[in-house]
Design a protein around this motif. Structure first.
Motif, PDB file in Angstrom:
ATOM      1  N   SER A 111       0.908  -1.276  -0.124  1.00 29.44           N
ATOM      2  CA  SER A 111      -0.020   0.048   0.040  1.00 29.44           C
ATOM      3  C   SER A 111       0.926   1.201   0.048  1.00 29.44           C
ATOM      4  O   SER A 111       2.128   1.191   0.330  1.00 29.44           O
ATOM      5  CB  SER A 111      -0.969   0.099   1.276  1.00 29.44           C
ATOM      6  N   ASP A 112       0.233   2.212  -0.286  1.00 34.31           N
ATOM      7  CA  ASP A 112       0.896   3.738  -0.282  1.00 34.31           C
ATOM      8  C   ASP A 112       1.456   3.733   1.045  1.00 34.31           C
ATOM      9  O   ASP A 112       2.518   4.532   1.289  1.00 34.31           O
ATOM     10  CB  ASP A 112       0.082   4.810  -0.954  1.00 34.31           C
ATOM     11  N   ARG A 113       0.678   3.614   2.021  1.00 44.06           N
ATOM     12  CA  ARG A 113       1.021   4.005   3.534  1.00 44.06           C
ATOM     13  C   ARG A 113       2.268   3.297   3.896  1.00 44.06           C
ATOM     14  O   ARG A 113       3.054   3.861   4.305  1.00 44.06           O
ATOM     15  CB  ARG A 113      -0.272   3.614   4.387  1.00 44.06           C
TER      16      ARG A 113
ATOM     17  N   GLU B 289      -1.071   3.273  -5.328  1.00 46.35           N
ATOM     18  CA  GLU B 289      -1.308   2.166  -5.276  1.00 46.35           C
ATOM     19  C   GLU B 289      -2.466   1.560  -6.514  1.00 46.35           C
ATOM     20  O   GLU B 289      -2.267   0.545  -6.969  1.00 46.35           O
ATOM     21  CB  GLU B 289      -1.693   1.619  -3.918  1.00 46.35           C
ATOM     22  N   HIS B 290      -3.553   2.115  -6.624  1.00 49.34           N
ATOM     23  CA  HIS B 290      -4.389   1.863  -7.637  1.00 49.34           C
ATOM     24  C   HIS B 290      -4.045   1.684  -8.780  1.00 49.34           C
ATOM     25  O   HIS B 290      -4.389   0.548  -9.706  1.00 49.34           O
ATOM     26  CB  HIS B 290      -5.771   2.592  -7.513  1.00 49.34           C
TER      27      HIS B 290
ATOM     28  N   LEU C  26      -1.769  -1.536  -8.809  1.00 47.61           N
ATOM     29  CA  LEU C  26      -2.509  -2.811  -8.439  1.00 47.61           C
ATOM     30  C   LEU C  26      -3.149  -3.122  -9.888  1.00 47.61           C
ATOM     31  O   LEU C  26      -3.111  -4.309 -10.450  1.00 47.61           O
ATOM     32  CB  LEU C  26      -3.751  -2.432  -7.581  1.00 47.61           C
TER      33      LEU C  26
END
Length: 63
Positions: free
Chosen positions: A37-39, A49-50, A53
């Motif tokens: 994830s970006d986090r 992230e999208h 993904l």
């Protein structure tokens, strides 16, 4: 059924990633890919992230 898990940031899918995914898929019946994830990726995530993904999902070796 043998499931294989690969994780990574997958900022830009390059030939090395594709070779990894192809090899991992050949090791089992199903390939599952985790995109960090970006986090968690922090500054190492060069694109949201999208998008990362979406790139991984578009690969035919990924379940």
């Amino acid at each position: 059924m043998i499931k294989v898990l690969v994780t990574g940031a997958f900022n830009i899918l390059h030939p090395g990633h594709l070779r990894l995914l192809r090899f991992a898929r050949s090791c089992g019946d199903r390939l599952i890919v985790g995109v960090i994830s970006d986090r968690l990726a922090g500054l190492s995530a060069h694109m949201p992230e999208h998008y990362r993904l979406e790139g991984v999902r578009s690969n035919s070796w990924v379940a």
